[in-house]
Design a protein around this motif. Sequence first.
Motif, PDB file in Angstrom:
ATOM      1  N   THR A  43      30.163 -33.509 -40.093  1.00 53.79           N
ATOM      2  CA  THR A  43      31.091 -34.443 -40.707  1.00 53.79           C
ATOM      3  C   THR A  43      32.009 -35.035 -39.648  1.00 53.79           C
ATOM      4  N   LEU A  44      32.743 -36.059 -40.025  1.00 50.12           N
ATOM      5  CA  LEU A  44      33.633 -36.711 -39.070  1.00 50.12           C
ATOM      6  C   LEU A  44      34.802 -35.821 -38.681  1.00 50.12           C
ATOM      7  N   THR A  45      35.116 -34.844 -39.517  1.00 50.21           N
ATOM      8  CA  THR A  45      36.211 -33.923 -39.188  1.00 50.21           C
ATOM      9  C   THR A  45      35.740 -32.741 -38.360  1.00 50.21           C
ATOM     10  N   GLY A  46      34.425 -32.625 -38.170  1.00 46.37           N
ATOM     11  CA  GLY A  46      33.880 -31.536 -37.368  1.00 46.37           C
ATOM     12  C   GLY A  46      33.623 -30.265 -38.134  1.00 46.37           C
ATOM     13  N   GLU A  47      33.908 -30.236 -39.433  1.00 43.26           N
ATOM     14  CA  GLU A  47      33.743 -29.001 -40.199  1.00 43.26           C
ATOM     15  C   GLU A  47      32.312 -28.793 -40.677  1.00 43.26           C
ATOM     16  N   GLY A  48      31.577 -29.850 -40.887  1.00 39.59           N
ATOM     17  CA  GLY A  48      30.228 -29.750 -41.421  1.00 39.59           C
ATOM     18  C   GLY A  48      30.241 -29.665 -42.936  1.00 39.59           C
ATOM     19  N   THR A 131      35.032 -36.298 -47.929  1.00 46.03           N
ATOM     20  CA  THR A 131      34.147 -35.899 -46.833  1.00 46.03           C
ATOM     21  C   THR A 131      33.163 -37.011 -46.485  1.00 46.03           C
ATOM     22  N   VAL A 132      33.039 -37.303 -45.197  1.00 47.36           N
ATOM     23  CA  VAL A 132      32.026 -38.243 -44.710  1.00 47.36           C
ATOM     24  C   VAL A 132      31.135 -37.483 -43.733  1.00 47.36           C
ATOM     25  N   ALA A 133      29.881 -37.310 -44.126  1.00 52.31           N
ATOM     26  CA  ALA A 133      28.890 -36.633 -43.288  1.00 52.31           C
ATOM     27  C   ALA A 133      27.968 -37.674 -42.667  1.00 52.31           C
ATOM     28  N   VAL A 134      27.311 -37.307 -41.585  1.00 54.63           N
ATOM     29  CA  VAL A 134      26.448 -38.253 -40.863  1.00 54.63           C
ATOM     30  C   VAL A 134      25.036 -37.695 -40.807  1.00 54.63           C
ATOM     31  N   ASP A 135      24.094 -38.437 -41.360  1.00 50.79           N
ATOM     32  CA  ASP A 135      22.690 -38.034 -41.367  1.00 50.79           C
ATOM     33  C   ASP A 135      22.124 -38.070 -39.949  1.00 50.79           C
TER      34      ASP A 135
END
Length: 252
Positions: A43-48, A131-135
């Motif tokens: 995720t953009l926050t680094g948490e996953g 939350t914004v995750a990146v594929d």
Amino acid sequence: MGGDDGSEGYNYPAFERRSIARAMSFGGGPRPGDPAPPIELPTLTGEGFRLADCRGLRPVLLELGSITCPMAAAARPGLLRLWREHGDRIEMVTVYVREAHPGERYPRHESFEQKLRHARDWVEREPRPWTVAVDDLAGTVHRAYRPLPNAVYLVDSTGHVAFRALWAAAPRLLARRVEELLLREARGELPAALGERAPRLGPLVRGAAEMESTLARAGSRATADARRAMGPVPFALQRLARRLRPLIQRGT
């Protein structure tokens, strides 16, 4: 708009006419009542984010989108309202996928680092407080859910797809389904299969109102590709929708 189902050619270099027809139906992907494909992404926050971590705790609203997708821009106001109203009871997640309208400023992804930069630019321009995750570069999650540009899925707390819609830019429909899912969750009526919808007119009008600014952001090549793929009449209509954007947004 969206396109190819397989990994080959997934990150297409230019929007094409065939992408329009492919974006107008589900044509696959998990249906209501099916187990939701697994998601484990940075995720953009680094948490996953792991979809499995929500099982037994709360339902999930999953949106697909990118910085070059007018439909994702159109979906944002309605999703912000949902987050304000129900964000304490439902996990909201946007998965950043391939570029819907790649241009010289935001071209197709050649590396994960580039895709991550695009996602960060998007959230900086159009904040999403959830939350914004990146594929990954191959679009593993996107292809598992069917590679549409801005589909939305509701996943209940048992890990099954409860509802899906072709476009997230259908705020009233999505609000009703979220409220229905939360009611089913409270009653323990799970799994919850709430059907699917492919609304077109409302979402496409909202997306058309965002198209000019979104394509300009992507770059002049994205605008030229869209005009060539859509033809002169639909492209002219989106300019009219752009002028009516304040009225369209008030009605959202």
